[in-house]
Each structure stands twice: as C-alpha cells, then as structure tokens.
Design an enzyme around this catalytic site. Structure first.
Site, PDB file in Angstrom:
ATOM      1  N   ASP A  22       0.845  -1.202   0.000  1.00 22.86           N
ATOM      2  CA  ASP A  22       0.000   0.000   0.000  1.00 22.86           C
ATOM      3  C   ASP A  22       0.879   1.251   0.000  1.00 22.86           C
ATOM      4  O   ASP A  22       0.863   2.030   0.929  1.00 22.86           O
ATOM      5  CB  ASP A  22      -0.950   0.001   1.202  1.00 22.86           C
ATOM      6  CG  ASP A  22      -0.230  -0.074   2.547  1.00 22.86           C
ATOM      7  OD1 ASP A  22       0.928  -0.548   2.580  1.00 22.86           O
ATOM      8  OD2 ASP A  22      -0.809   0.340   3.566  1.00 22.86           O
ATOM      9  N   HIS A  58       9.717   0.095   9.425  1.00 24.17           N
ATOM     10  CA  HIS A  58       8.658  -0.913   9.366  1.00 24.17           C
ATOM     11  C   HIS A  58       8.797  -1.797   8.125  1.00 24.17           C
ATOM     12  O   HIS A  58       9.398  -2.872   8.189  1.00 24.17           O
ATOM     13  CB  HIS A  58       7.288  -0.229   9.407  1.00 24.17           C
ATOM     14  CG  HIS A  58       7.014   0.503  10.685  1.00 24.17           C
ATOM     15  ND1 HIS A  58       7.116  -0.101  11.929  1.00 24.17           N
ATOM     16  CD2 HIS A  58       6.634   1.786  10.916  1.00 24.17           C
ATOM     17  CE1 HIS A  58       6.809   0.782  12.863  1.00 24.17           C
ATOM     18  NE2 HIS A  58       6.522   1.929  12.280  1.00 24.17           N
TER      19      HIS A  58
END
Length: 311
Positions: free
Chosen positions: A10, A242
């Site tokens: 995403d 992340h």
C-alpha cells in the site's frame, strides 16, 4: 537462485523504501506487486506502485490492483497524516505511464502461486485483505506458497494505531485472522522489531549523498513521514523501520531472533487488531507463526544503506 517474491503493498513512504530495496537486491526476483488500501486509497496505492516499477526501470514487473476496503468492516483512518494525501509524502508526482494488469490482486496471487508451486514467497506490507481473498478464491494455495513474510502485528510491545493493535492488522483484522489461521508458514515482522531499528537524520543524510533517482525521491517524501514520527513519538527526524524490515528478513533472516508461537487476531471491539501470541498453546492446534522478537539493528541499517544507495 533468486528467491521469487510477490510483494503486496500500500505505497506508502516506507513501502517505497522497502520496494526499492527489493528491486536493488539480486537475491530476490520480484514477480509482481499487488496493491491494497491502507497508507492511502487504492487508486493512489496502485498509481504509486506503477511509479515505483517505472523508477526502478522494471516495466516487466506486473502490478495488480486489489482491495479498496476491508473484508467486513468499513475502512478507518487512512493514513494521510503519516504518508501524505497521495501516499508519497505530498510529492504529487506525474501520473505513471503504465497500467495495472487486467485481473484483481487476489486473482493475480492465485495465478502466480499455481504457476510456481512451492516457489513463491508472499511479502505483504499492508493490510492483509488481498492475501485473505486469494485464500478464499483458491484455498489450496496455502499448501503451495513457500512462506508468507508479513509486516504487521505486535506480540510483546504496544500497538501503534491503538494501545494493542498495529496498523496493518487493524485495518483488516478479519483478513489477518484468516492469514494467521491458514496452514502455511507465516513470519511476523512486527513492531517487536521494527520499532527497534531507527533511521536517523544522519542515516538519511548519508543516503542522500548518493544522489540517485531513488534517493532524490526519498528526500522529497520523507519530511511528512518524519513530521508524523516527531509529532507522535518526539523522534526529532528519526523514523521507525517498518516495511523495509520485511525485505531485510527476506535477505538476511539471520539478523533476527524469532519465537514459534500461534498467533490469533482479535476482530471486534476495542481490541480489534490485537495479535495475541499463544505462548503456552492454550487455544488449540493452530500452526505456529515465526514471530520476530529481536533484531541486529546495526546490521539491518547497514544493509539498507547499501541497497538504497544503489542505482
């Protein structure tokens, strides 16, 4: 032989760092990008994936557009304050020249796995909606995927979108529960390790000296991401690592310490998105996930620096 990897994503600023790292890693064969809502709306995420393929000079890598909402509940908290309105740090880049393939992300995942039995590693960097939909479309892929290495969850640390939930899992907890409950090998690269690896302003300054199309894009995108980390965590220009940590795991799993725990996902209520590690195996015979609980941060940052400055 290069590891065949399908990245579900995403994009997303840290997704972009992860994808560019993957493209700069000959150990990985990127067989496709599938897109999902999360860091921005699906239209932006798909356009951003196409932009990254073009930036990487890899027009051969297909992009398949996927889910624009969670499986069950309404989408919440699209992450504009974190990644910008366009998902790319409000850079508002020109429209990509390419187009997504003429199938959904779930269909593309199923097709790719069936054509490469035992060879495909799925690397989800966003909500797990496309992965769960692919499982529902063709359940036998669970026995044909090499492994699922996902960025998401928090087993031993607090969440980042609620006191207990990590954002990717929270955005579609029902999908995450399906993925962790399937009979396939799952590696959870969650906040337990990604918040321990800090990309500092000095790290970024060193990367920017390479002055490549990759690093110039990162330099434009990062202020929004750094601003969020400062406002929320007081990090003074540093950011957590992340999504790039998922690619690091694919390249160097020896950098990580793991535990084998079944993981269950709370799907409703205040604790929706909570990834519960069943350490004592009290909740039945669910296949354990490999949960990352420790990381060599110095080694990871060195690897990311080396890969992000290539072009």
């Amino acid at each position: 032989m290069a590891k065949k990897v399908l990245i579900d994503t995403d994009p997303g600023i840290d997704d972009s760092m992860a994808i560019l790292t993957a493209f700069n890693s000959p150990e990985l064969e990127i067989v496709g990008l599938t897109t999902v809502f999360g860091n921005s709306v699906i239209e932006n995420c798909t356009a951003n994936a196409l932009r990254l393929v073009e930036l990487a000079r890899r027009p051969d890598v297909p992009v398949a557009s996927g889910a624009g909402r969670p499986m069950v509940v309404d989408a919440e908290l699209i992450a504009a304050p974190v990644h910008g309105e366009d998902g790319m740090g409000n850079t508002h880049l020109p429209a990509p020249q390419g187009q997504p393939v003429g199938m959904t992300a779930a269909e593309f995942i199923v097709k790719t796995v069936l054509e490469n039995p035992g060879e495909i590693t799925l690397a989800p960097l966003g909500p797990l909606t496309n992965i769960a939909l692919a499982l529902m479309l063709e359940p036998k892929i669970a026995g044909l995927v090499k492994e699922v290495v996902l960025m998401g969850g928090a087993a031993t640390v607090p969440g980042n979108i609620s006191p207990v939930a990590e954002a990717n899992i929270f955005h579609d907890a029902h999908a995450a529960e399906r993925v962790f409950g399937a009979d396939w090998p799952v590696v959870m690269v969650g906040l337990d390790v990604t918040t321990r690896v800090m990309m500092t302003p000095a790290f970024f300054d060193s990367i920017f000296k390479a002055d490549t199309p990759y690093t110039r894009l990162l330099q434009k995108m990062l202020p929004v991401y750094q601003g969020f980390h400062h406002d929320f965590y007081g990090m003074n220009g540093s950011v957590h690592t992340h999504d790039p940590s998922t690619i690091t795991y694919l390249l160097r799993p020896d950098f990580f310490q793991t535990e084998e725990w079944p993981v269950h996902v709370e799907t409703t209520g205040r604790c929706a998105g909570f990834t519960i590690a069943d350490r004592a195996r009290q909740w039945g015979d669910r296949r354990p996930a490999r949960v990352c609980v420790g990381v060599d941060a110095v080694a990871e940052l060195g690897l990311l620096h080396e890969r992000l400055t290539r072009y």
